[in-house]
Design an enzyme around this catalytic site. Structure first.
Site, PDB file in Angstrom:
ATOM      1  N   LYS A 285       0.843  -1.184   0.000  1.00 13.38           N
ATOM      2  CA  LYS A 285       0.000   0.000   0.000  1.00 13.38           C
ATOM      3  C   LYS A 285       0.888   1.246   0.000  1.00 13.38           C
ATOM      4  O   LYS A 285       1.854   1.331   0.740  1.00 13.38           O
ATOM      5  CB  LYS A 285      -0.900  -0.008   1.239  1.00 13.38           C
ATOM      6  CG  LYS A 285      -2.106   0.894   1.169  1.00 13.38           C
ATOM      7  CD  LYS A 285      -3.027   0.660   2.356  1.00 13.38           C
ATOM      8  CE  LYS A 285      -4.266   1.519   2.256  1.00 13.38           C
ATOM      9  NZ  LYS A 285      -5.182   1.312   3.412  1.00 13.38           N
ATOM     10  N   GLU A 371     -19.433  -6.530  10.141  1.00 14.25           N
ATOM     11  CA  GLU A 371     -20.416  -5.844  10.976  1.00 14.25           C
ATOM     12  C   GLU A 371     -21.425  -6.802  11.593  1.00 14.25           C
ATOM     13  O   GLU A 371     -21.871  -6.599  12.732  1.00 14.25           O
ATOM     14  CB  GLU A 371     -21.153  -4.784  10.145  1.00 14.25           C
ATOM     15  CG  GLU A 371     -20.281  -3.614   9.719  1.00 14.25           C
ATOM     16  CD  GLU A 371     -19.503  -3.872   8.442  1.00 14.25           C
ATOM     17  OE1 GLU A 371     -18.715  -2.991   8.037  1.00 14.25           O
ATOM     18  OE2 GLU A 371     -19.682  -4.972   7.846  1.00 14.25           O
ATOM     19  N   ARG A 399     -25.577  -3.227   7.141  1.00  8.80           N
ATOM     20  CA  ARG A 399     -25.185  -4.590   6.762  1.00  8.80           C
ATOM     21  C   ARG A 399     -25.505  -5.599   7.858  1.00  8.80           C
ATOM     22  O   ARG A 399     -25.475  -6.800   7.618  1.00  8.80           O
ATOM     23  CB  ARG A 399     -23.688  -4.606   6.450  1.00  8.80           C
ATOM     24  CG  ARG A 399     -23.311  -3.782   5.231  1.00  8.80           C
ATOM     25  CD  ARG A 399     -21.852  -3.334   5.252  1.00  8.80           C
ATOM     26  NE  ARG A 399     -20.897  -4.414   5.190  1.00  8.80           N
ATOM     27  CZ  ARG A 399     -20.280  -4.822   4.084  1.00  8.80           C
ATOM     28  NH1 ARG A 399     -20.535  -4.229   2.932  1.00  8.80           N
ATOM     29  NH2 ARG A 399     -19.411  -5.798   4.113  1.00  8.80           N
TER      30      ARG A 399
END
Length: 645
Positions: A285, A371, A399
């Protein structure tokens, strides 16, 4: 300072078809120019930087090898797709990223044929790619479904649900696991790249299939032993046993920045005869930009910045951000209450849980992008006597709605929901707006729903939630900085279901829920100037309603306005239901509800979004005048149009 890079090769590429005309030896230069162009663009607009930098070579290789857009490429999550946008005909608009009327910060179907599926929430790509792949298989079309999914997104159960069903797609499904953080496999090198090319080659696949056919003719114990030996050998070398068990042929790990390794593997997989395939690619990254590589979060999300130095544009100070107020308040409360714990779903800094984690690391839990698990985990903690706070963005809590209903509300468990990013969110747009939480929570029996009008109220609501042991409770607060009110030295416990009068009047009553309170007070000043005395109430609670306060205001004012930064079905709907049930509307009372419009608002500056939604002071005044049928309505409507301009 923003330097415009020299990009002679990239200048010749407008679409992937142009890219595929290049020699393979030119891909390194193209990738370097693509990275420079992305850095320069995000330096001007702000946005997600590190994730896109990490997939520059991967993006180049995918579009070079596969026949996009016929091969359907889905990015999970879409914030890593900036290089993809540049290569797919949108370079001329790349400096409009996340600006009003400009490119979305995520993939978006209406934006380009190269964005076959919108992806701003994570872990959906494999399911969607499977749908594309199976549809092509059923209709005889040649296209493949390609999902590029990050290792963080692979922590969500939905990814595995899709993989468990993937065999139906045959060789039309390709999953590319972009491993840039969790280090699922050991560091890659020349040997592992060689092995990846080998096991993805047609010769190896042919030999393996021949061995499979031979093994099927063996007695079952020997057949099973042969299959396990094959899987174990490659699992030992490359860590792919889990994916093999889910029906995928595993290739990797390979260096996602080494085009000489990456392109041949993608070509081999493209031409494979059967079965879904997972390619494990290891990337860095922030790759290729020193400030991002050296940053702890790899410049995940950035403001506008100086390309040369990497220095980001700093805010001018001011009130604290809401998430920090929450995190610091919760940490202080936990100092004297060892039952308090905090749960986040891969957003510790975004929710303020990082503040809590520094003070109480043993009671802080980052469960990854999961979640559903977060909510039920919190329910289990609550059932065992703990005081869990599930700190989740409003848009992400959607969600886990089934878990909120089934595991929390029905069992009346005291889970505390700290709902960040409630309301409109500016540049992140419709996918991240917290529009629906009041509506979907306030319908549930046993649930308490609060909304903070400012940062001081957030302190009180956090404390109130901590002490609320009789059932589930939720409190919402917006993105960004507070309003600058004085902060309380000590928090106070709010009486459940009781609002407060902020300003007393006699003609018009404005019932505000949440942070539109400041606009309600501005509107009251403007109404007073027109001879319309206005009361302003901070309702604090959408559920339970302060019914006594509503009755008093409804029977002593001509007009009642409800004001909230949420969808239909929230405070306004509940107030109207109360008024209808009790016959308050039969007295001639006029009630008007002001809420978010019934549409998904595009990304824009927050003030423009509020104006589009009709939730600023001029709109409140206009709504009152329309309700009263005042002659000076036209003059005020002009004022609304002036405010919009």
């Amino acid at each position: 300072m923003t330097a415009e890079p020299a990009t002679p090769l990239l200048d010749t590429v407008n679409t992937p078809a142009d890219l595929r005309k290049l020699e393979r030896s030119q891909l390194r230069q193209l990738s370097d120019e693509l990275r420079s162009e992305m850095i320069a663009a995000v330096g001007q607009t702000g946005g997600h930087l590190g994730s896109g930098l990490g997939v520059v070579e991967l993006t180049t290789a995918i579009h070079y090898v596969f026949n996009t857009p016929d091969d359907r490429l889905i990015w999970d999550v879409g914030h890593q797709a900036y290089p993809h946008k540049i290569l797919t005909g949108r370079r001329d608009r790349i400096r409009t990223l996340r600006q009003g009327g400009g490119l979305s910060g995520f993939t978006k179907r209406s934006e380009s044929e190269y964005d076959p599926f919108g992806a701003a929430h994570s872990s959906t790509s494999i399911s969607a790619a499977l749908g594309f792949a199976v549809a092509n298989k059923l209709t005889g079309q040649p296209g493949k479904g390609i999902a590029v999914i990050g290792d963080g997104a692979m922590s969500a159960g939905m990814a595995y649900e899709a993989m468990n069903n993937a065999e139906q797609a045959g060789n039309r499904l390709i999953v590319i696991l972009n491993d840039n953080d969790m280090s699922i496999a050991p560091p890659v090198g020349g040997l592992s790249s060689y092995l990846a090319r080998l096991v993805s080659s047609g010769q190896f696949l042919g030999l393996r299939e021949l061995a499979r056919k031979f093994a099927r003719k063996l007695p079952r114990p020997l057949h099973n032993a042969a299959r396990k030996t094959d899987e174990f050998a490659r699992g030992m070398a490359m860590g792919g046993t889990l994916f093999e068990e889910l029906g995928f042929y595993y290739v990797g790990p390979i260096d996602g920045h080494d085009l000489d390794a990456l392109v041949p593997v993608l070509e081999n997989v493209r031409d494979a005869a059967e079965g879904p395939c997972l390619i494990h690619v290891v990337t860095q990254k922030g790759k290729g930009y020193a400030p991002a590589e050296e940053s702890a979060d790899k410049y995940h999300g950035v403001a506008k910045f100086d390309v040369i130095t990497g220095e980001q544009k700093k805010s001018s100070g001011g009130p604290p951000n809401y998430q920090n107020v929450f995190g610091e308040t919760l940490a202080k409360l936990a100092d004297t209450d060892d039952r308090i714990c905090a749960i986040t779903a891969a957003m510790p800094s975004g929710t303020g849980v990082d503040k809590f984690a520094k003070a109480h690391p043993d009671r802080s839990f980052d469960v990854g992008i999961a979640e559903q698990h977060a909510v039920t985990f919190a329910a289990g903690l609550a059932a065992q006597g703990m005081r869990p706070f599930a700190a989740i963005y409003s848009t992400f809590l959607q969600r886990a709605f089934d878990q909120v209903v089934h595991d929390v509300a029905i069992q009346n468990l005291p889970v505390r929901f700290a709902i960040d990013r409630a309301g409109l969110v500016g540049a992140d747009g419709a996918t991240h707006a917290g529009s629906f939480d009041v509506t979907y929570l306030a319908t549930l029996p046993n649930m308490v729903v609060m909304a903070a009008a400012d940062e001081a109220e957030l302190v009180h609501m956090t404390y109130t939630a901590a002490l609320h042991d009789s059932g589930p409770i939720a409190f919402r607060y917006p993105r960004g900085a507070g309003t600058g009110v004085a902060m309380p030295e000590t928090p106070k416990q709010l009486e459940i279901g009781k609002g407060r009068i902020v300003r007393e009047g006699s003609k018009v009553a404005i019932l505000s829920l949440g942070t539109r309170l400041a606009e309600a007070l501005k509107a009251a000043d403007q109404l007073d100037a027109k001879g319309l005395s206005a009361t302003v109430a901070d309702m604090r609670f959408a559920k339970p309603l302060d019914e006594d306060l509503i009755r008093r205001l409804a029977t002593s004012h001509d007009v009642v306005i409800t004001l909230e930064e949420g969808s239909i079905g929230g405070l306004g709907a509940h107030v109207l239901t109360l008024a209808s049930d009790e016959g308050l509307l039969d007295t001639g009372l006029k009630i008007r509800t002001m809420r978010l419009p019934d549409l998904f608002q595009d990304h824009d500056a927050p003030e423009k979004q509020y104006d589009e939604a009709g939730l600023n002071a001029p709109h409140i005044v206009d709504t009152v005048l329309k309700a009263l049928d005042k002659e000076n309505l036209g003059h005020n409507s002009a004022g609304v149009e002036e405010a919009r301009a």
